[in-house]
Design a protein around this motif. Structure first.
Motif, PDB file in Angstrom:
ATOM      1  N   LEU A  90       8.281  99.509  82.354  1.00  0.00           N
ATOM      2  CA  LEU A  90       8.568  99.811  83.757  1.00  0.00           C
ATOM      3  C   LEU A  90      10.027  99.535  84.092  1.00  0.00           C
ATOM      4  O   LEU A  90      10.704 100.362  84.720  1.00  0.00           O
ATOM      5  CB  LEU A  90       7.647  98.970  84.657  1.00  0.00           C
ATOM      6  CG  LEU A  90       7.869  99.101  86.169  1.00  0.00           C
ATOM      7  CD1 LEU A  90       7.634 100.534  86.623  1.00  0.00           C
ATOM      8  CD2 LEU A  90       6.960  98.155  86.935  1.00  0.00           C
ATOM      9  N   GLN A  91      10.522  98.378  83.668  1.00  0.00           N
ATOM     10  CA  GLN A  91      11.897  97.989  84.006  1.00  0.00           C
ATOM     11  C   GLN A  91      12.931  98.898  83.342  1.00  0.00           C
ATOM     12  O   GLN A  91      13.713  99.570  84.021  1.00  0.00           O
ATOM     13  CB  GLN A  91      12.145  96.537  83.578  1.00  0.00           C
ATOM     14  CG  GLN A  91      11.432  95.499  84.406  1.00  0.00           C
ATOM     15  CD  GLN A  91      11.672  94.096  83.872  1.00  0.00           C
ATOM     16  OE1 GLN A  91      12.142  93.901  82.749  1.00  0.00           O
ATOM     17  NE2 GLN A  91      11.359  93.099  84.672  1.00  0.00           N
ATOM     18  N   PHE A  92      12.934  98.886  82.022  1.00  0.00           N
ATOM     19  CA  PHE A  92      13.997  99.564  81.282  1.00  0.00           C
ATOM     20  C   PHE A  92      13.727 101.062  81.110  1.00  0.00           C
ATOM     21  O   PHE A  92      14.667 101.839  80.945  1.00  0.00           O
ATOM     22  CB  PHE A  92      14.168  98.912  79.905  1.00  0.00           C
ATOM     23  CG  PHE A  92      14.465  97.445  79.961  1.00  0.00           C
ATOM     24  CD1 PHE A  92      15.150  96.901  81.037  1.00  0.00           C
ATOM     25  CD2 PHE A  92      14.045  96.592  78.958  1.00  0.00           C
ATOM     26  CE1 PHE A  92      15.422  95.539  81.110  1.00  0.00           C
ATOM     27  CE2 PHE A  92      14.313  95.233  79.005  1.00  0.00           C
ATOM     28  CZ  PHE A  92      15.003  94.707  80.084  1.00  0.00           C
ATOM     29  N   GLY A  93      12.458 101.442  81.149  1.00  0.00           N
ATOM     30  CA  GLY A  93      12.139 102.852  80.988  1.00  0.00           C
ATOM     31  C   GLY A  93      12.383 103.662  82.249  1.00  0.00           C
ATOM     32  O   GLY A  93      12.837 104.811  82.185  1.00  0.00           O
ATOM     33  N   SER A  94      12.074 103.066  83.411  1.00  0.00           N
ATOM     34  CA  SER A  94      12.218 103.817  84.660  1.00  0.00           C
ATOM     35  C   SER A  94      13.593 103.666  85.302  1.00  0.00           C
ATOM     36  O   SER A  94      13.970 104.484  86.149  1.00  0.00           O
ATOM     37  CB  SER A  94      11.146 103.369  85.664  1.00  0.00           C
ATOM     38  OG  SER A  94      11.335 102.013  86.026  1.00  0.00           O
ATOM     39  N   HIS A  95      14.355 102.652  84.902  1.00  0.00           N
ATOM     40  CA  HIS A  95      15.645 102.431  85.551  1.00  0.00           C
ATOM     41  C   HIS A  95      16.597 103.620  85.441  1.00  0.00           C
ATOM     42  O   HIS A  95      17.222 104.004  86.439  1.00  0.00           O
ATOM     43  CB  HIS A  95      16.326 101.167  85.004  1.00  0.00           C
ATOM     44  CG  HIS A  95      17.647 100.885  85.643  1.00  0.00           C
ATOM     45  ND1 HIS A  95      18.852 101.245  85.067  1.00  0.00           N
ATOM     46  CD2 HIS A  95      17.964 100.309  86.824  1.00  0.00           C
ATOM     47  CE1 HIS A  95      19.842 100.887  85.857  1.00  0.00           C
ATOM     48  NE2 HIS A  95      19.331 100.320  86.931  1.00  0.00           N
ATOM     49  N   PRO A  96      16.755 104.230  84.263  1.00  0.00           N
ATOM     50  CA  PRO A  96      17.662 105.385  84.203  1.00  0.00           C
ATOM     51  C   PRO A  96      17.247 106.518  85.139  1.00  0.00           C
ATOM     52  O   PRO A  96      18.106 107.202  85.708  1.00  0.00           O
ATOM     53  CB  PRO A  96      17.580 105.828  82.732  1.00  0.00           C
ATOM     54  CG  PRO A  96      17.146 104.603  81.995  1.00  0.00           C
ATOM     55  CD  PRO A  96      16.227 103.890  82.929  1.00  0.00           C
ATOM     56  N   ILE A 129      16.349  96.771  92.498  1.00  0.00           N
ATOM     57  CA  ILE A 129      15.576  96.256  93.635  1.00  0.00           C
ATOM     58  C   ILE A 129      14.280  97.040  93.786  1.00  0.00           C
ATOM     59  O   ILE A 129      13.194  96.460  93.959  1.00  0.00           O
ATOM     60  CB  ILE A 129      16.413  96.319  94.926  1.00  0.00           C
ATOM     61  CG1 ILE A 129      17.562  95.314  94.860  1.00  0.00           C
ATOM     62  CG2 ILE A 129      15.532  96.047  96.146  1.00  0.00           C
ATOM     63  CD1 ILE A 129      18.479  95.358  96.060  1.00  0.00           C
ATOM     64  N   PHE A 130      14.365  98.367  93.734  1.00  0.00           N
ATOM     65  CA  PHE A 130      13.158  99.195  93.870  1.00  0.00           C
ATOM     66  C   PHE A 130      12.174  98.918  92.742  1.00  0.00           C
ATOM     67  O   PHE A 130      10.963  98.779  92.969  1.00  0.00           O
ATOM     68  CB  PHE A 130      13.541 100.676  93.886  1.00  0.00           C
ATOM     69  CG  PHE A 130      14.166 101.137  95.168  1.00  0.00           C
ATOM     70  CD1 PHE A 130      13.450 101.130  96.358  1.00  0.00           C
ATOM     71  CD2 PHE A 130      15.487 101.561  95.200  1.00  0.00           C
ATOM     72  CE1 PHE A 130      14.024 101.544  97.547  1.00  0.00           C
ATOM     73  CE2 PHE A 130      16.076 101.975  96.389  1.00  0.00           C
ATOM     74  CZ  PHE A 130      15.341 101.978  97.563  1.00  0.00           C
ATOM     75  N   ILE A 131      12.678  98.838  91.520  1.00  0.00           N
ATOM     76  CA  ILE A 131      11.804  98.604  90.369  1.00  0.00           C
ATOM     77  C   ILE A 131      11.186  97.213  90.438  1.00  0.00           C
ATOM     78  O   ILE A 131       9.997  97.029  90.160  1.00  0.00           O
ATOM     79  CB  ILE A 131      12.593  98.781  89.057  1.00  0.00           C
ATOM     80  CG1 ILE A 131      13.051 100.237  88.917  1.00  0.00           C
ATOM     81  CG2 ILE A 131      11.751  98.380  87.851  1.00  0.00           C
ATOM     82  CD1 ILE A 131      14.049 100.459  87.811  1.00  0.00           C
ATOM     83  N   GLY A 132      11.987  96.207  90.821  1.00  0.00           N
ATOM     84  CA  GLY A 132      11.480  94.845  90.913  1.00  0.00           C
ATOM     85  C   GLY A 132      10.387  94.697  91.951  1.00  0.00           C
ATOM     86  O   GLY A 132       9.420  93.949  91.756  1.00  0.00           O
ATOM     87  N   PHE A 327      18.228  90.945  74.230  1.00  0.00           N
ATOM     88  CA  PHE A 327      17.696  91.603  73.035  1.00  0.00           C
ATOM     89  C   PHE A 327      16.843  92.804  73.418  1.00  0.00           C
ATOM     90  O   PHE A 327      17.011  93.917  72.891  1.00  0.00           O
ATOM     91  CB  PHE A 327      16.874  90.596  72.222  1.00  0.00           C
ATOM     92  CG  PHE A 327      16.030  91.213  71.141  1.00  0.00           C
ATOM     93  CD1 PHE A 327      16.580  91.529  69.916  1.00  0.00           C
ATOM     94  CD2 PHE A 327      14.672  91.468  71.358  1.00  0.00           C
ATOM     95  CE1 PHE A 327      15.802  92.102  68.912  1.00  0.00           C
ATOM     96  CE2 PHE A 327      13.889  92.040  70.368  1.00  0.00           C
ATOM     97  CZ  PHE A 327      14.468  92.355  69.139  1.00  0.00           C
ATOM     98  N   SER A 328      15.899  92.586  74.351  1.00  0.00           N
ATOM     99  CA  SER A 328      14.985  93.649  74.738  1.00  0.00           C
ATOM    100  C   SER A 328      15.717  94.802  75.414  1.00  0.00           C
ATOM    101  O   SER A 328      15.454  95.980  75.133  1.00  0.00           O
ATOM    102  CB  SER A 328      13.922  93.078  75.689  1.00  0.00           C
ATOM    103  OG  SER A 328      12.936  94.033  75.985  1.00  0.00           O
ATOM    104  N   PHE A 329      16.658  94.483  76.304  1.00  0.00           N
ATOM    105  CA  PHE A 329      17.420  95.507  77.014  1.00  0.00           C
ATOM    106  C   PHE A 329      18.281  96.303  76.028  1.00  0.00           C
ATOM    107  O   PHE A 329      18.380  97.535  76.111  1.00  0.00           O
ATOM    108  CB  PHE A 329      18.289  94.838  78.076  1.00  0.00           C
ATOM    109  CG  PHE A 329      18.831  95.782  79.122  1.00  0.00           C
ATOM    110  CD1 PHE A 329      18.375  97.082  79.241  1.00  0.00           C
ATOM    111  CD2 PHE A 329      19.821  95.355  79.989  1.00  0.00           C
ATOM    112  CE1 PHE A 329      18.873  97.949  80.204  1.00  0.00           C
ATOM    113  CE2 PHE A 329      20.335  96.214  80.953  1.00  0.00           C
ATOM    114  CZ  PHE A 329      19.857  97.510  81.060  1.00  0.00           C
ATOM    115  N   THR A 330      18.896  95.598  75.077  1.00  0.00           N
ATOM    116  CA  THR A 330      19.728  96.272  74.080  1.00  0.00           C
ATOM    117  C   THR A 330      18.899  97.201  73.203  1.00  0.00           C
ATOM    118  O   THR A 330      19.264  98.365  72.974  1.00  0.00           O
ATOM    119  CB  THR A 330      20.445  95.236  73.189  1.00  0.00           C
ATOM    120  OG1 THR A 330      21.259  94.385  74.010  1.00  0.00           O
ATOM    121  CG2 THR A 330      21.323  95.921  72.151  1.00  0.00           C
TER     122      THR A 330
END
Length: 342
Positions: A90-96, A129-132, A327-330
């Motif tokens: 949800l965090q890293f996949g939807s942010h872009p 903010i929206f994702i969080g 690590f996860s974000f990278t």
């Protein structure tokens, strides 16, 4: 005529897959330190007496072998697998996707308000903010994970016993409805399994499910400010320090992605630490325990433990969560780009 732009659905799927894989790898490497941080945060007092730190962190395994100590830190691993993979996806996949949408619709507004230099950073933070805020839907999994990590009893009241069937002949043999207490590994599996907890909830009032959303407001605030700092600081490093957003700039290297992600992770932990303490304290109770507001909990915490209690667990989180999130974000960003090249 070839397609020059990747479809939104394709981009989202690659981002979600990359982020999910990253969350899975992160979990295996960093779950023990996360458990240690949760137990320190939930400890009422300071672990400064002889042997106190080991008792708080390792609990019943404090005086056992190293293997058992490490094993005790893998509590709630089952919940963590589901929660962490969904959270990172949800965090890293939807942010872009969210970031590109805001940039497309509101970039002139952000440039007018914050200037050309800070516009992309603020857009990236706003996306966080929206994702969080939306991430709060995963709170039940997180709450179950925290209860298992901190050793809190799932329900404070005794579950309603199932109706006792009437004794009668089965295969021409009388049988007794009395059951013997389970022992050993079987008992541990039954008491700690997700299935058992689900059955316990089903036997109780459905309103108890709301207990798994305890602290939702504080969690949303913590997630929002944390992801604002994570994505905002990471974007600032990439755009302003490494100049990766400049026209004709080379693709980001793994080391550049890691440094930017680490800056974002440390910023996120620092600003979200007080919210995290309140969130964990609210979650580390039985789901049918009496409700207490975050404000009341904050007052009691400051009165009994002082303002410094709001920084509890921040050192383990900096040591564990900083590199872990970086690590996860990278990995998520690198895998997304890799899938794109494929």
């Amino acid at each position: 005529m070839g397609l020059h732009h990747e479809s939104t659905g394709s981009k989202a799927s690659k981002g979600v897959i990359g982020a999910g894989v990253a969350g899975f790898l992160e979990l295996f490497m960093f779950h023990p330190l996360d458990t240690a941080a949760k137990r320190l945060i939930n400890h009422r007092g300071w672990a400064n007496e002889p042997g106190g730190f080991a008792k708080v962190v390792f609990k019943e395994a404090a005086n056992q072998s190293l293997v058992k100590k490490v094993g005790s830190l893998y509590r709630a691993f089952g919940y963590a697998v589901g929660y962490k993979m969904l959270q990172r996806a949800l965090q890293f996949g939807s942010h872009p996707i969210v970031n590109d949408y805001i940039k497309e619709k509101y970039l002139p507004f952000y440039k007018e308000q914050f200037g050309d230099r800070w516009a992309k950073t603020m857009i990236s933070g706003t996306s966080g903010i929206f994702i969080g805020t939306f991430e709060v839907i995963l709170l039940p999994l997180d709450a179950l994970k925290v209860k298992r990590q901190t050793g809190v009893q799932f329900m404070s009241s005794k579950p309603i016993a199932p109706a006792t069937p009437t004794p009668g002949p089965v295969n021409n043999k009388a049988y007794s409805t009395s059951t013997k207490p389970l022992s050993g590994l079987h008992t541990a599996i039954q008491q700690n399994s997700i299935t058992t907890n689900a059955r316990a909830m089903a036997r109780q009032s459905p309103f108890l499910l709301a207990g798994l959303y305890r602290g939702a407001t504080w969690t949303a605030a913590r997630n929002s400010i944390g992801l604002f700092a994570l994505f905002g600081a990471s974007t600032f490093v990439k755009e302003d320090i490494f100049k990766l957003g400049a026209p004709g700039a080379a693709p980001a290297t793994v080391s550049q992605l890691f440094v930017a992600s680490l800056a974002g992770a440390f910023s996120s932990i620092a600003v979200a630490a007080p919210f995290d303490v309140i969130k964990v304290r609210m979650q580390a109770t039985s789901i049918d325990a009496g409700r207490i507001s975050g404000i009341e909990l904050l007052k009691v915490l400051v009165k009994n433990e002082g303002l410094w209690a709001l920084t509890k667990g921040v050192v383990p989180k900096m040591i564990a969560s900083g590199p872990k999130v970086a690590f996860s974000f990278t990995v998520a960003q690198w895998l997304t780009e890799y899938f794109g090249r494929m």
